[in-house]
Design a protein around this motif. Structure first.
Motif, PDB file in Angstrom:
ATOM      1  N   GLY A  70       0.814  -1.213   0.000  1.00 21.13           N
ATOM      2  CA  GLY A  70       0.000   0.000   0.000  1.00 21.13           C
ATOM      3  C   GLY A  70       0.847   1.261   0.000  1.00 21.13           C
ATOM      4  N   GLY A 187      -3.611   1.618  -3.378  1.00 18.66           N
ATOM      5  CA  GLY A 187      -2.805   1.444  -2.176  1.00 18.66           C
ATOM      6  C   GLY A 187      -3.654   1.195  -0.947  1.00 18.66           C
ATOM      7  N   ALA A 191      -3.519  -2.261   1.215  1.00 15.91           N
ATOM      8  CA  ALA A 191      -3.203  -2.272   2.644  1.00 15.91           C
ATOM      9  C   ALA A 191      -4.344  -2.824   3.487  1.00 15.91           C
TER      10      ALA A 191
END
Length: 523
Positions: A70, A187, A191
């Motif tokens: 991420g 991202g 994540a």
């Protein structure tokens, strides 16, 4: 047929920094020997130092690979936005006018500066990857094969980041913003979702390596040396090479107006920076507003609402700069909150990094504060003193940055698990640091001219040390921000009460220093 670039090449060859082919080969040899003789031992020593019981559990946490993925995507979004201000394919203004604006294909002119600029993201990515690999190797939690694929994936990631940087220079504003938004959303998803994609699939943790049983256990840490990791490593490297190749071809689409503006802005900023005026260099590097020209900055309402509206409109008129500041603030808050969940060198390193990033992220939101300070000494209009203007201009940045800080901190706490009472101090840490940094912005804006006494030579047996006071004077603002961040981080284990009391005392001290500078500026 005569060479249309003959005269320009002659000027280029006669410049003072001209290097012959043997000079280039010697530089490559010196760089290679430096890596082998100095870099490798330092990397091994750093890995051995970080292979500690208070560092390895954090490094072996199952969420670390996805968080790294991420962060890579978020950094790609930042690189895209940076490319709109200073791209990788850039020449000095003279060569931009004579080469990039000529009939010669621009890829022939710009590919060399593009290749040189690629070294920055590539070396940064490889250095971080090598440090992680050295730490895991020293702890016996990996083996050479996963490390090799990890380094190849890091090389590909660096090439992709460099290509994102170039895309920000080549694209028009709307496609550039959409690309940055897409990378940022990617991202966040990378994540948030526990998927083994991207660099996360190549993270070099090998539970079957020799000595793994002796190291600290990491839940969910398994082997990444299988076919999937190999495929991802080769895929990232291939994607990076393909992106760089495509970017080199697309250099022909670089716009002359953008090249001229960026070249002139970069030369102006570097020229001012050589005089030691870092604030002036940052001002010269700042791009003029490009959007929202018709948004009304003045309207009805109370005085605080009016100032907040003026600041918000100013942010909307520079959307790229505002977006980069917001992203940096989010990451800074996440890192600062994460520092409270770590121990040892990682904790202090995260606190320093988070304080630095939060200071940088607040810059695009505090132009109003700088404007208020610049009115010191001018006739007081409408009964508003410099102090009152600075306070009114601090309302909107405080609210906006506090919201971004809460989002970044909450994301870290959510990814770390349940929110316990001890973690509330981690949530308060970036919030407590924020008003101190805003007061520091007032103090920094009222800095004034550099005292001539700092130019006095300081001869010593080691040489002239007069540069040290100059560097300290130029960097006092960021040094104070780092000191405040470390002080508050040290108070976190004592509880929220101590943290808030320390923040209040630090804010009072910073405010007194800002008032003293404002008084000196008016006198």
């Amino acid at each position: 047929m005569s060479d249309p670039l003959a005269s320009v090449r002659e000027v280029w060859a006669q410049r003072t920094q001209a290097r012959s082919r043997s000079d280039v080969l010697y530089l490559l040899y010196a760089a290679l020997m430096g890596v082998l003789v100095i870099g490798a031992p330092l990397l091994h020593a750093a890995g051995a130092f970080l292979a500690r019981p208070d560092v390895l559990p954090a490094l072996l946490h199952p969420a670390v690979p996805t968080v790294l993925t991420g962060l890579c995507a978020g950094l790609g979004a930042v690189m895209v936005m940076i490319g709109a201000v200073r791209g990788p394919a850039l020449l000095p203004p003279f060569f931009t006018a004579t080469l990039a604006d000529s009939g010669i294909r621009r890829r022939r002119v710009l590919r060399r500066p593009f290749a040189r600029a690629l070294l920055l993201p590539v070396l940064g990515s490889l250095t971080l990857a090598a440090l992680i690999a050295a730490t895991l190797l020293s702890a016996g939690r990996t083996s050479p094969a996963p490390v090799l694929w990890w380094l190849l994936a890091a090389l590909g990631t660096g090439l992709l980041l460099g290509s994102a940087w170039l895309a920000g220079e080549l694209l028009e504003p709307l496609p550039r913003r959409l690309l940055a938004l897409g990378l940022l959303l990617g991202g966040v998803l990378a994540a948030a979702l526990p998927s083994g994609a991207g660099p996360a699939a190549v993270f070099p943790v090998d539970s079957s390596s020799p000595g793994a049983a002796a190291g600290p256990a990491a839940p969910g840490a398994g082997s990444t040396s299988g076919p999937a990791a190999t495929a991802w490593a080769i895929g990232l490297l291939g994607a990076g090479l393909l992106a760089v190749g495509a970017g080199t071809v697309l250099l022909d689409t670089a716009r002359g107006r953008v090249l001229r503006e960026q070249a002139a802005r970069w030369e102006s900023a570097t020229t001012v920076a050589t005089t030691g005026d870092m604030v002036g260099a940052a001002g010269a590097f700042r791009t003029p507003p490009t959007a929202g020209r018709r948004l009304p900055a003045v309207g009805p309402g109370s005085l605080p609402l009016l100032y907040a509206r003026r600041d918000a409109v100013a942010w909307l008129r520079s959307p790229e700069r505002t977006a980069v500041g917001a992203l940096i603030t989010l990451l800074a808050a996440a890192v600062l909150t994460g520092s409270t969940l770590l121990t040892g060198p990682l904790s202090w390193g995260a606190a320093l990094l988070g304080a630095t990033a939060m200071w940088a992220g607040s810059g695009p939101y505090t132009d109003g504060i700088r404007h208020a300070v610049h009115t010191a000494g001018a006739p007081t209009l409408f009964g508003q003193t410099t102090e009152s203007q600075a306070l009114l201009h601090a309302i909107a940045p405080t609210l906006a940055l506090a919201l971004l800080t809460l989002l970044g901190s909450a994301a870290t706490l959510w990814m770390s698990g349940t929110v316990e009472t001890a973690e509330l101090s981690g949530l308060l840490l970036p919030l407590a640091l924020l008003p101190i940094l805003l007061a520091g912005r007032v103090r920094d804006a009222a800095k004034g001219a550099m005292p001539l006494g700092l130019m006095t030579p300081m001869p010593t047996p080691q040489g002239d040390l007069s540069v040290l006071p100059l560097l300290a004077w130029q960097s006092d603002a960021i040094l104070l921000a780092l000191a405040a961040g470390v002080l508050l981080a040290a108070l976190v284990p004592l509880g929220p009460g101590w943290l808030l009391a320390g923040a209040a005392l630090t804010l009072a001290g910073m405010t007194l220093m800002a008032r003293a500078r404002l008084s000196a500026l008016r006198s």
